[in-house]
Design an enzyme around this catalytic site. Structure first.
Site, PDB file in Angstrom:
ATOM      1  N   CYS A   1      34.447  28.558  69.826  1.00  0.00           N
ATOM      2  CA  CYS A   1      34.336  27.316  70.594  1.00  0.00           C
ATOM      3  C   CYS A   1      33.207  27.307  71.607  1.00  0.00           C
ATOM      4  CB  CYS A   1      35.650  27.035  71.320  1.00  0.00           C
ATOM      5  SG  CYS A   1      36.927  26.498  70.194  1.00  0.00           S
TER       6      CYS A   1
HETATM    7  C1  UDX Z   1      38.325  28.596  74.282  1.00  0.00           C
HETATM    8  C2  UDX Z   1      38.985  27.716  75.371  1.00  0.00           C
HETATM    9  O1  UDX Z   1      39.584  28.568  76.356  1.00  0.00           O
HETATM   10  C3  UDX Z   1      40.018  26.780  74.769  1.00  0.00           C
HETATM   11  O2  UDX Z   1      40.537  25.915  75.762  1.00  0.00           O
HETATM   12  C4  UDX Z   1      39.346  25.958  73.657  1.00  0.00           C
HETATM   13  O3  UDX Z   1      40.306  25.108  73.035  1.00  0.00           O
HETATM   14  C5  UDX Z   1      38.703  26.874  72.623  1.00  0.00           C
HETATM   15  O4  UDX Z   1      37.771  27.758  73.280  1.00  0.00           O
HETATM   16  P1  UDX Z   1      38.994  30.807  72.940  1.00  0.00           P
HETATM   17  O5  UDX Z   1      37.626  30.716  72.330  1.00  0.00           O
HETATM   18  O6  UDX Z   1      40.155  31.066  72.076  1.00  0.00           O
HETATM   19  O7  UDX Z   1      39.328  29.460  73.754  1.00  0.00           O
HETATM   20  O8  UDX Z   1      38.949  32.016  74.007  1.00  0.00           O
HETATM   21  P2  UDX Z   1      38.855  32.197  75.576  1.00  0.00           P
HETATM   22  O9  UDX Z   1      40.032  32.951  76.016  1.00  0.00           O
HETATM   23  O10 UDX Z   1      38.557  30.953  76.277  1.00  0.00           O
HETATM   24  O11 UDX Z   1      37.585  33.181  75.653  1.00  0.00           O
HETATM   25  C6  UDX Z   1      36.311  32.788  75.148  1.00  0.00           C
HETATM   26  C7  UDX Z   1      35.304  33.885  75.385  1.00  0.00           C
HETATM   27  O12 UDX Z   1      35.034  34.028  76.766  1.00  0.00           O
HETATM   28  C8  UDX Z   1      35.756  35.271  74.919  1.00  0.00           C
HETATM   29  O13 UDX Z   1      34.677  35.946  74.331  1.00  0.00           O
HETATM   30  C9  UDX Z   1      36.189  35.967  76.191  1.00  0.00           C
HETATM   31  O14 UDX Z   1      36.098  37.350  76.132  1.00  0.00           O
HETATM   32  C10 UDX Z   1      35.181  35.387  77.172  1.00  0.00           C
HETATM   33  N1  UDX Z   1      35.653  35.419  78.565  1.00  0.00           N
HETATM   34  C11 UDX Z   1      36.737  34.688  78.937  1.00  0.00           C
HETATM   35  C12 UDX Z   1      34.945  36.182  79.498  1.00  0.00           C
HETATM   36  O15 UDX Z   1      33.963  36.857  79.189  1.00  0.00           O
HETATM   37  N2  UDX Z   1      35.391  36.172  80.797  1.00  0.00           N
HETATM   38  C13 UDX Z   1      36.468  35.440  81.211  1.00  0.00           C
HETATM   39  O16 UDX Z   1      36.783  35.480  82.422  1.00  0.00           O
HETATM   40  C14 UDX Z   1      37.167  34.681  80.251  1.00  0.00           C
END
Ligand code: UDX
Length: 463
Positions: A285
């Site tokens: 996403c």
């Molecule tokens: C995301 C959105 O959170 C969600 O609302 C939307 O519908 C789809 O995209 P997702 O891709 O499943 O969800 O994962 P998410 O938990 O948001 O993490 C995305 C990326 O960001 C991951 O690679 C994660 O490791 C990274 N991340 C997340 C960080 O590097 N630091 C953080 O503090 C949070």
């Protein structure tokens, strides 16, 4: 735009039948959830191999709780599966959940959505009842008003808001907690296209959520589309922001991004979530949606420097990790054995889409390193990409064996529990690069050479 937070009547929606087109992440989770709440649901998937897997009660990807619930709803026949979109004829509400992948220039490929819209229009042409079409696919603002609605109207010869309704209902679920997020959304956004009514959707959700029903926000279709992009871009920006601070901390002795993030997270105007510094965000996403928003802005001639910067910081961030490795070994990695812990884009999923491991591993290979990799779930998928170029290990200890450096790329719980002893015992030279900040720096710095994102390491300070 207004909010609704009173309970809605589910009267009259008792025998409502629902179809969900596209059994990808969002569609399958939604279909399984609706069926588990006793809504008769038909899941449409045109990919034969995905459909065959699903019919064997196997989701094509790992998601907590999904497999047992899928099994249950298929057995009870609350969920039926089909590859024939004309089966939506027997349903009154159709959710569109097909993918909108990125094109090479970052813009969104709408082909699947427009094809499905044409098929649905064919059904609307024959409908005797007023069908509700719900767009869950992520599409850039104005797509529903300017592309989907005209297709539905022209191919059915019927009028939106009179003969059928069209509502944008963006999805905010996260991989790894998709079922929980679907059961407990923090907000439900309904963007009504043209003169459409979202009443049927509100009543359907009232029935499935009951007292747990989240606040509903009613907007126009384009605002609802924008909300999804703003939501994801904001979270991505928070991550790129804290990664930028981490990269500064890395060069300032005595600073640590973890403590900075914890402190600023206490400010209620900032909040603690999505402030975890690391190797950059991945997944299906954030990278795609931020790129699509940048491409959309450029198409409409709007400058968007902040969103572009979010994207740029994220593109560079994996190389902050490889730089630590390269600097440590003085440029060449020829003959060095490197263990990689974590391949998926985040924990609790086998998804490797846009995972940083796929950027970091080739960079290390290019410089002559030999790679051993471990992941609790994703090695099978990574093997399809790197084949025999790297070694895949079943255990952490096996992965560390004889290596000169270990890089932690995913925040799996099992890595969080690791103690210095396992690195000291198995590695050739115990050098740990914690790109996810899962280990305790005080404990690790006291026992071995520890480097991390967002913290100047003791080892590099003394070098
Ligand atoms: C995301 C959105 O959170 C969600 O609302 C939307 O519908 C789809 O995209 P997702 O891709 O499943 O969800 O994962 P998410 O938990 O948001 O993490 C995305 C990326 O960001 C991951 O690679 C994660 O490791 C990274 N991340 C997340 C960080 O590097 N630091 C953080 O503090 C949070």
């Amino acid at each position: 735009m207004f909010y609704i937070d009173e309970p809605w009547s589910s009267e009259g929606e008792g025998n409502l039948r629902v179809s969900v087109v596209g059994m990808g992440f969002v569609g399958l989770t939604l279909a399984v959830f609706l069926a588990s709440r006793k809504i008769r649901t038909i899941g449409i998937e045109t990919n034969r191999s995905t459909l065959d897997t699903l019919r064997r009660s196997q989701p094509p990807f790992y998601e907590k709780d999904l497999e047992p619930t899928l099994k249950k709803v298929l057995k009870s026949k609350m969920l039926e599966l089909s590859d024939d979109i004309s089966d939506i004829a027997s349903t009154e509400v159709t959710f569109v959940c097909v993918g909108t992948p990125a094109r090479a220039d970052g813009s969104m490929d709408l082909a699947a959505v427009t094809n499905v819209a044409k098929s649905i229009a064919g059904m609307i042409a024959k409908d005797t009842e007023r069908r509700l079409v719900v767009i869950k696919s992520t599409v850039v603002p104005t797509t529903t008003d300017n592309t989907i609605m005209p297709i539905l109207e022209s191919f059915s010869n019927k009028k939106c808001g009179k003969d059928f309704d069209l509502v944008v209902n963006p999805e905010f679920l996260r991989e790894g907690s998709a079922m929980d997020d679907t059961r407990k959304p923090h907000l439900i956004v309904m963007g009504e296209a043209g003169n459409s009514s979202s009443k049927k959707l509100r009543n359907l959700y009232a029935r499935v959520y009951g007292k747990q029903m989240a606040k509903v926000m009613i907007t126009g279709a384009s605002t609802a589309e924008m909300i999804k992009y703003a939501n994801n871009s904001f979270l991505a920006t928070k991550i790129s922001f804290i990664n930028s601070i981490a990269n500064i901390c890395k060069h300032v002795p005595g600073t640590d991004v973890e403590q900075v993030a914890e402190a600023i997270g206490h400010d209620p105007r900032i909040g603690p979530l999505f402030l975890k510094a690391g190797p950059g965000y991945g997944g299906s996403c954030f990278p795609k949606d931020v790129s699509a928003l940048v491409a959309f802005c450029s198409k409409i001639n709007v400058d968007s420097p902040l969103i572009k910067a979010t994207q740029e910081v994220n593109m560079r961030q994996p190389y902050e990790v490889t730089r630590i490795v390269i600097d440590r070994f003085g440029g060449s990695l020829e003959g060095k054995k490197i263990s990689i812990l974590g391949l998926s884009f985040k924990k609790d999923t086998d998804d490797i889409r846009e995972a940083v491991s796929l950027k970091i591993i080739p960079e290390l290979l290019k410089r002559g390193a030999r790679i051993r990799a471990h992941d609790p779930m994703a090695t099978g998928r990574v093997k399809e990409i790197f084949g025999d170029d790297i070694t895949y290990c079943d255990s952490v200890a096996g992965c560390l064996d004889g290596t000169d450096c270990c890089v932690i790329l995913t925040e799996w719980d099992e890595y969080r529990k690791l103690k210095p002893g396992i690195f000291l015992e198995h590695m050739n030279t115990p050098i740990v690069i914690d790109a996810r900040r899962v280990l305790n720096p005080q404990i690790f710095e006291a026992s071995l050479e520890y480097h991390a994102i967002g913290r100047k390491s003791k080892a590099s300070a003394s070098r």
